[in-house]
Design a protein around this motif. Sequence first.
Motif, PDB file in Angstrom:
ATOM      1  N   VAL A 107      17.210   7.740  53.365  1.00  9.11           N
ATOM      2  CA  VAL A 107      17.281   7.723  51.898  1.00  9.11           C
ATOM      3  C   VAL A 107      18.546   6.989  51.448  1.00  9.11           C
ATOM      4  O   VAL A 107      18.497   6.085  50.596  1.00  9.11           O
ATOM      5  CB  VAL A 107      17.269   9.164  51.329  1.00  9.11           C
ATOM      6  N   THR A 108      19.685   7.361  52.019  1.00 12.46           N
ATOM      7  CA  THR A 108      20.951   6.710  51.670  1.00 12.46           C
ATOM      8  C   THR A 108      20.993   5.287  52.197  1.00 12.46           C
ATOM      9  O   THR A 108      21.505   4.378  51.533  1.00 12.46           O
ATOM     10  CB  THR A 108      22.138   7.506  52.235  1.00 12.46           C
ATOM     11  N   SER A 109      20.438   5.083  53.383  1.00 13.48           N
ATOM     12  CA  SER A 109      20.439   3.757  53.990  1.00 13.48           C
ATOM     13  C   SER A 109      19.724   2.730  53.126  1.00 13.48           C
ATOM     14  O   SER A 109      20.156   1.579  52.999  1.00 13.48           O
ATOM     15  CB  SER A 109      19.798   3.811  55.378  1.00 13.48           C
ATOM     16  N   LYS A 110      18.633   3.132  52.505  1.00 13.04           N
ATOM     17  CA  LYS A 110      17.877   2.207  51.649  1.00 13.04           C
ATOM     18  C   LYS A 110      18.693   1.796  50.431  1.00 13.04           C
ATOM     19  O   LYS A 110      18.633   0.645  49.989  1.00 13.04           O
ATOM     20  CB  LYS A 110      16.565   2.852  51.217  1.00 13.04           C
ATOM     21  N   VAL A 111      19.445   2.732  49.880  1.00 13.47           N
ATOM     22  CA  VAL A 111      20.298   2.408  48.728  1.00 13.47           C
ATOM     23  C   VAL A 111      21.439   1.491  49.163  1.00 13.47           C
ATOM     24  O   VAL A 111      21.773   0.517  48.485  1.00 13.47           O
ATOM     25  CB  VAL A 111      20.847   3.695  48.082  1.00 13.47           C
ATOM     26  N   LEU A 112      22.036   1.789  50.322  1.00 12.52           N
ATOM     27  CA  LEU A 112      23.106   0.936  50.842  1.00 12.52           C
ATOM     28  C   LEU A 112      22.597  -0.471  51.135  1.00 12.52           C
ATOM     29  O   LEU A 112      23.313  -1.456  50.938  1.00 12.52           O
ATOM     30  CB  LEU A 112      23.686   1.545  52.123  1.00 12.52           C
ATOM     31  N   ASP A 113      21.368  -0.560  51.580  1.00  7.54           N
ATOM     32  CA  ASP A 113      20.788  -1.867  51.884  1.00  7.54           C
ATOM     33  C   ASP A 113      20.734  -2.749  50.640  1.00  7.54           C
ATOM     34  O   ASP A 113      20.891  -3.965  50.713  1.00  7.54           O
ATOM     35  CB  ASP A 113      19.378  -1.682  52.457  1.00  7.54           C
ATOM     36  N   LYS A 114      20.564  -2.118  49.472  1.00  9.49           N
ATOM     37  CA  LYS A 114      20.510  -2.865  48.216  1.00  9.49           C
ATOM     38  C   LYS A 114      21.901  -3.132  47.642  1.00  9.49           C
ATOM     39  O   LYS A 114      22.146  -4.180  47.051  1.00  9.49           O
ATOM     40  CB  LYS A 114      19.679  -2.096  47.185  1.00  9.49           C
ATOM     41  N   LYS A 115      22.817  -2.175  47.814  1.00 10.47           N
ATOM     42  CA  LYS A 115      24.104  -2.256  47.119  1.00 10.47           C
ATOM     43  C   LYS A 115      25.264  -2.746  47.972  1.00 10.47           C
ATOM     44  O   LYS A 115      26.265  -3.219  47.431  1.00 10.47           O
ATOM     45  CB  LYS A 115      24.459  -0.883  46.534  1.00 10.47           C
ATOM     46  N   SER A 116      25.182  -2.614  49.277  1.00 10.33           N
ATOM     47  CA  SER A 116      26.320  -3.015  50.104  1.00 10.33           C
ATOM     48  C   SER A 116      26.458  -4.537  50.153  1.00 10.33           C
ATOM     49  O   SER A 116      25.446  -5.245  50.027  1.00 10.33           O
ATOM     50  CB  SER A 116      26.148  -2.473  51.527  1.00 10.33           C
ATOM     51  N   PRO A 117      27.691  -5.036  50.292  1.00 12.79           N
ATOM     52  CA  PRO A 117      28.942  -4.291  50.412  1.00 12.79           C
ATOM     53  C   PRO A 117      29.365  -3.690  49.075  1.00 12.79           C
ATOM     54  O   PRO A 117      29.300  -4.363  48.044  1.00 12.79           O
ATOM     55  CB  PRO A 117      29.935  -5.343  50.893  1.00 12.79           C
ATOM     56  N   GLU A 247      33.083   3.084  33.684  1.00 11.74           N
ATOM     57  CA  GLU A 247      32.971   2.341  32.426  1.00 11.74           C
ATOM     58  C   GLU A 247      31.571   1.818  32.174  1.00 11.74           C
ATOM     59  O   GLU A 247      31.119   1.765  31.035  1.00 11.74           O
ATOM     60  CB  GLU A 247      33.985   1.192  32.418  1.00 11.74           C
ATOM     61  N   GLU A 248      30.880   1.426  33.218  1.00 12.16           N
ATOM     62  CA  GLU A 248      29.526   0.914  33.057  1.00 12.16           C
ATOM     63  C   GLU A 248      28.766   1.029  34.375  1.00 12.16           C
ATOM     64  O   GLU A 248      29.355   1.238  35.432  1.00 12.16           O
ATOM     65  CB  GLU A 248      29.550  -0.553  32.607  1.00 12.16           C
ATOM     66  N   GLY A 249      27.470   0.899  34.292  1.00 15.65           N
ATOM     67  CA  GLY A 249      26.662   0.934  35.498  1.00 15.65           C
ATOM     68  C   GLY A 249      26.260   2.334  35.917  1.00 15.65           C
ATOM     69  O   GLY A 249      26.488   3.316  35.204  1.00 15.65           O
ATOM     70  N   GLU A 250      25.671   2.431  37.076  1.00 17.37           N
ATOM     71  CA  GLU A 250      25.170   3.697  37.600  1.00 17.37           C
ATOM     72  C   GLU A 250      25.810   3.997  38.947  1.00 17.37           C
ATOM     73  O   GLU A 250      26.270   3.104  39.642  1.00 17.37           O
ATOM     74  CB  GLU A 250      23.647   3.626  37.756  1.00 17.37           C
ATOM     75  N   THR A 251      25.822   5.270  39.298  1.00 18.02           N
ATOM     76  CA  THR A 251      26.356   5.716  40.583  1.00 18.02           C
ATOM     77  C   THR A 251      25.304   6.554  41.290  1.00 18.02           C
ATOM     78  O   THR A 251      24.740   7.481  40.697  1.00 18.02           O
ATOM     79  CB  THR A 251      27.631   6.550  40.406  1.00 18.02           C
ATOM     80  N   ASP A 252      25.046   6.233  42.540  1.00 14.89           N
ATOM     81  CA  ASP A 252      24.117   7.028  43.347  1.00 14.89           C
ATOM     82  C   ASP A 252      24.904   8.129  44.040  1.00 14.89           C
ATOM     83  O   ASP A 252      25.862   7.850  44.775  1.00 14.89           O
ATOM     84  CB  ASP A 252      23.424   6.138  44.377  1.00 14.89           C
ATOM     85  N   VAL A 253      24.497   9.370  43.788  1.00 15.08           N
ATOM     86  CA  VAL A 253      25.180  10.525  44.364  1.00 15.08           C
ATOM     87  C   VAL A 253      24.200  11.278  45.262  1.00 15.08           C
ATOM     88  O   VAL A 253      23.069  11.570  44.854  1.00 15.08           O
ATOM     89  CB  VAL A 253      25.728  11.468  43.270  1.00 15.08           C
ATOM     90  N   PHE A 254      24.655  11.594  46.474  1.00 27.09           N
ATOM     91  CA  PHE A 254      23.825  12.302  47.448  1.00 27.09           C
ATOM     92  C   PHE A 254      24.487  13.637  47.792  1.00 27.09           C
ATOM     93  O   PHE A 254      25.698  13.698  47.987  1.00 27.09           O
ATOM     94  CB  PHE A 254      23.666  11.465  48.720  1.00 27.09           C
ATOM     95  N   VAL A 255      23.694  14.688  47.862  1.00 26.74           N
ATOM     96  CA  VAL A 255      24.203  16.005  48.242  1.00 26.74           C
ATOM     97  C   VAL A 255      23.384  16.502  49.424  1.00 26.74           C
ATOM     98  O   VAL A 255      22.155  16.566  49.351  1.00 26.74           O
ATOM     99  CB  VAL A 255      24.113  17.016  47.073  1.00 26.74           C
ATOM    100  N   HIS A 256      24.089  16.882  50.481  1.00 25.50           N
ATOM    101  CA  HIS A 256      23.398  17.393  51.660  1.00 25.50           C
ATOM    102  C   HIS A 256      23.469  18.921  51.701  1.00 25.50           C
ATOM    103  O   HIS A 256      24.317  19.522  51.061  1.00 25.50           O
ATOM    104  CB  HIS A 256      24.034  16.816  52.931  1.00 25.50           C
ATOM    105  N   ASP A 257      22.555  19.527  52.437  1.00 24.76           N
ATOM    106  CA  ASP A 257      22.455  20.980  52.603  1.00 24.76           C
ATOM    107  C   ASP A 257      22.027  21.674  51.317  1.00 24.76           C
ATOM    108  O   ASP A 257      22.514  22.763  50.989  1.00 24.76           O
ATOM    109  CB  ASP A 257      23.785  21.575  53.097  1.00 24.76           C
ATOM    110  N   VAL A 258      21.105  21.068  50.576  1.00 26.39           N
ATOM    111  CA  VAL A 258      20.638  21.683  49.330  1.00 26.39           C
ATOM    112  C   VAL A 258      19.705  22.863  49.594  1.00 26.39           C
ATOM    113  O   VAL A 258      19.227  23.495  48.654  1.00 26.39           O
ATOM    114  CB  VAL A 258      19.919  20.654  48.422  1.00 26.39           C
ATOM    115  N   ASN A 259      19.473  23.185  50.851  1.00 23.46           N
ATOM    116  CA  ASN A 259      18.729  24.407  51.191  1.00 23.46           C
ATOM    117  C   ASN A 259      19.588  25.643  50.965  1.00 23.46           C
ATOM    118  O   ASN A 259      19.072  26.764  50.916  1.00 23.46           O
ATOM    119  CB  ASN A 259      18.274  24.362  52.650  1.00 23.46           C
TER     120      ASN A 259
END
Length: 302
Positions: A107-117, A247-259
Motif C-alpha cells: 500500500v505504501t510502496s505504491k504511493v512511494l512509487d508515484k511520489k518518490s523522491p 501550506e499546500e498540497g496533500e500528505t499521505d499518512v499511514f498508521v500501522h497496528d490499527v487492530n
Amino acid sequence: MRTKAHIPTFNYKLLLLGVFLAFVVLFVFRSSFDSSSSSSSSSSSNEKSTILPKVPLDEKEAEDDERSTKCDTPLTCNKIPPSLAKALIHYTTSTITPQQTLKEISVTSKVLDKKSPCNFLVFGLGHDSLMWSSLNHGGRTIFVEEDESWIEQIQRRFPMLESYHVTYDSKVNQADNLMDVGKGPECTAVGDPRYSMCQLALKGLPSEVYDIKWDLIMVDAPTGYHDEAPGRMSAIYTAGMMARNKEEGETDVFVHDVNRVVEDNFSKAFLCEGYMKKQQGRLRHFNIPSHRDGSHRPFCPE
C-alpha cells in the motif's frame, strides 16, 4: 666490427632519448603554465571563491549513489546505486522480516512509487527502515525513535539512515482522557505542532521534523501494546496536524497496528474517516489535504 658498428647506433638512440625527454619537459611546463593561467583567470572572474566542505563518513554512500546514477555512459546509467545494492543483500540474507506484511507494505510502496523522491517521515526505527529509505531513493527519509540504544545499534549497521531520538510523555492508559482533550478548540485549531497549546501535540521533535514539508508520514511507533507504554496517541495527532498545516498540497499518512484500540480510535478521530483511502490488514492509509490553502475546511470532512 660489432663494437664499431654498435657505437653510432648507441649515439643515435641516445639522441632520440634526449629529444624525447626535452619534449616531455616542455609539455609538462606548458601544461602547468596553462593550468595556472586558467586558474588565475577563473579566480579573477569570480568575486567569491567556494571551498567544498568535507563529506562526512555517513554521507559518502549518498555521494556514491549520486555518482552511480549519473548517465555519463550507458554503463553508469544502468548501474544499481550502492545503497539499493546493500538493501537487496541485507534482505536477501536476513532471517528477520519486517513486521508489516507484503500486502500492507505494498500500500505504501505504491504511493512511494508515484511520489518518490520525496520527503518521508517515519515514526519508528526497525527492521524495515532500510527498505523504506531505499524505496524513497533520492528523497529524504527521517526516522524518529524512542529507544536510544536501538538507534545506536541500527546506526552501526546502517549509517546511511537518518534517525533521531524522541521522548514521549504519554501512556496508553491515558488514551481515553487524551481523546477528550483532543476534541477541544486548542487541539482542532490548525497550526505548527511545536507551538500548539494542545496536550497531544509533540513539541520536542528535532527542528528538521517541523521545518520539512512532508509528502508521506508513517506512524509505526512508539510502543503501544501495554498500558505503561507511550502509545501512539501523540504521534497520530501530530502527523495529522503536520499534514493540515502544510501550506499546500496533500500528505499521505499511514498508521500501522490499527487492530489495537488506540490506533483504531485515534486514527479515525484525528486523521478522519473521511480522509481514509484504504485499509489493508493492520494498515490504514489517509490522504489529508492542506487546511491553509484558503479552502476553510473543517477539521474532519462531513
